[in-house]
Design an enzyme around this catalytic site. Structure first.
Site, PDB file in Angstrom:
ATOM      1  N   LYS A   1      -1.599  -2.467   7.476  1.00 36.89           N
ATOM      2  CA  LYS A   1      -3.112  -2.355   8.951  1.00 36.89           C
ATOM      3  C   LYS A   1      -2.927  -2.735   9.916  1.00 36.89           C
ATOM      4  CE  LYS A   1      -6.338  -1.020   5.344  1.00 36.89           C
ATOM      5  NZ  LYS A   1      -7.386  -1.112   4.279  1.00 36.89           N
TER       6      LYS A   1
ATOM      7  N   TYR B   1      -9.605 -10.505  -6.788  1.00 35.84           N
ATOM      8  CA  TYR B   1      -8.401 -10.317  -7.571  1.00 35.84           C
ATOM      9  C   TYR B   1      -8.415 -11.750  -8.828  1.00 35.84           C
ATOM     10  CZ  TYR B   1      -6.124  -7.045  -6.052  1.00 35.84           C
ATOM     11  OH  TYR B   1      -5.950  -5.397  -4.618  1.00 35.84           O
TER      12      TYR B   1
ATOM     13  N   HIS C   1      -3.155   2.313  -5.348  1.00 40.73           N
ATOM     14  CA  HIS C   1      -3.436   1.211  -5.547  1.00 40.73           C
ATOM     15  C   HIS C   1      -3.548   0.728  -7.071  1.00 40.73           C
ATOM     16  CE1 HIS C   1      -5.324  -0.932  -2.026  1.00 40.73           C
ATOM     17  NE2 HIS C   1      -6.908  -0.901  -3.218  1.00 40.73           N
TER      18      HIS C   1
ATOM     19  N   ARG D   1       0.638  -1.111  -0.018  1.00 38.10           N
ATOM     20  CA  ARG D   1       0.261  -0.473   0.040  1.00 38.10           C
ATOM     21  C   ARG D   1       0.769   1.455   0.153  1.00 38.10           C
ATOM     22  NH1 ARG D   1      -1.359  -3.887   3.555  1.00 38.10           N
ATOM     23  NH2 ARG D   1      -3.977  -4.353   3.648  1.00 38.10           N
TER      24      ARG D   1
ATOM     25  N   ARG E   1      -1.007  -1.916  -6.469  1.00 40.87           N
ATOM     26  CA  ARG E   1      -1.457  -3.059  -6.270  1.00 40.87           C
ATOM     27  C   ARG E   1      -2.107  -3.472  -6.676  1.00 40.87           C
ATOM     28  NH1 ARG E   1      -1.588  -4.168  -0.807  1.00 40.87           N
ATOM     29  NH2 ARG E   1      -2.986  -4.830   0.301  1.00 40.87           N
TER      30      ARG E   1
ATOM     31  N   HIS F   1      -3.464  -9.225   3.321  1.00 45.41           N
ATOM     32  CA  HIS F   1      -5.300  -8.979   3.746  1.00 45.41           C
ATOM     33  C   HIS F   1      -5.608 -10.053   4.950  1.00 45.41           C
ATOM     34  CE1 HIS F   1      -6.447  -8.485  -1.420  1.00 45.41           C
ATOM     35  NE2 HIS F   1      -5.820  -6.639   0.139  1.00 45.41           N
TER      36      HIS F   1
END
Length: 299
Positions: A174, A280, A245, A150, A248, A271
């Site tokens: 995150k 994806y 993004h 990210r 990514r 994730h």
């Protein structure tokens, strides 16, 4: 806003920052939603969170829907309200938590914009000068595509986060979760060029360990990285305009198309849920259908 709402809002902000340790971006989004809701509640004459019930929550969300808010916005605002009412209940401001009665607003997922293999190669093969800015920008593009990290994770990288012997970088994602991500030789070469011939020319007393710098020697910010990506893509004709993004998305899609399994891509991207990564697979299927319609004589 009534004093009772101001105090509740400030306490909720402290909770988000200190107890839940959410990112600044998430905190800002939650607070903006809660502020809008509390202003709406104040217009009805309410002065404390005790006036919140399921009816007023649904009425406000209904007005947001009627005002044309997107499904993604409604989903986020529902999540913000749930977080606030849950906190208000724990604090004793509400006898029960009305947020539990709210339905889940599904945002719906648009297929992300991705670059083709040849397009991405053309972007990365644009001639690079020895100017520090050029070296930095090339390294940023290579790292974003090589790792799929990210933009915030890229900005937070320090020099020591790069392990050149193992071909990996250490990323703080995150929820402050750390992960180790592999990185390829072209990206490492671009990083070496930046660190040897570019970064030393921008170092100042306040620079610190930041890997990527702005022209004044401070740590680079996300806005600058986004401008770099847009500018680089614009240099190759026919390339879709996207941001960090989008790179990514591109990295993840190319890995799946190259035979990587979904679990590996999930680890790469950081994730928490495999369901997030599954979008994806939809991208790859969509691209396959498009190629089939274009190439097959009886499509």
């Amino acid at each position: 806003m009534a004093p009772g709402f101001e105090e509740a809002r400030e306490a909720f902000e402290r909770h988000l920052r200190a107890e839940r340790d959410l990112s600044p971006h998430t905190v800002r989004a939650y607070l903006a939603d809660v502020d809008a809701f509390l202003r709406y509640l104040a217009l009805s004459g309410a002065e404390t969170p005790a006036a919140i019930d399921i009816t007023v929550l649904r009425n406000w969300l209904g007005e947001q829907h009627d005002a044309g808010r997107s499904r993604a916005t409604l989903a986020r605002r529902t999540a913000s309200l749930r977080a606030f009412t849950a906190y208000a209940h724990r604090q004793g401001w509400l006898d029960s938590d009305p947020g539990l009665l709210l339905g889940t607003a599904k945002a719906g997922r648009a297929l992300p914009k991705v670059l083709g293999h040849e397009q991405m190669a053309a972007v990365l093969n644009v001639p690079v000068t020895t100017d520090p800015k050029d070296l930095r920008d090339q390294a940023i593009m290579e790292v974003l595509y090589a790792t799929g990290i990210r933009v915030g994770e890229l900005c937070a990288l320090d020099v020591d986060d790069v392990d050149r012997e193992r071909h990996t970088i250490r990323v703080l994602g995150k929820g402050r979760k750390e992960r180790v991500v592999p990185i390829g030789l072209p990206a490492l070469r671009a990083l070496d060029a930046w660190c040897v011939r570019g970064r030393p020319r921008w170092i100042r007393e306040r620079t610190g360990p930041a890997l990527f710098l702005g022209v004044r020697g401070g740590r680079i910010d996300a806005g600058t990285v986004r401008r770099i990506v847009h500018a680089r893509l614009a240099r190759v004709e026919g390339t879709p305009d996207t941001g960090p993004h989008g790179l990514r998305h591109t990295a993840a899609t190319h890995m799946l198309e190259g035979g990587a399994d979904l679990r590996s891509v999930q680890e790469l991207l950081g994730h928490a849920s495999l369901g997030t990564t599954q979008i994806y697979t939809h991208v790859s299927i969509d691209r396959l259908r498009a190629a089939y319609r274009q190439a097959h004589p009886r499509a």
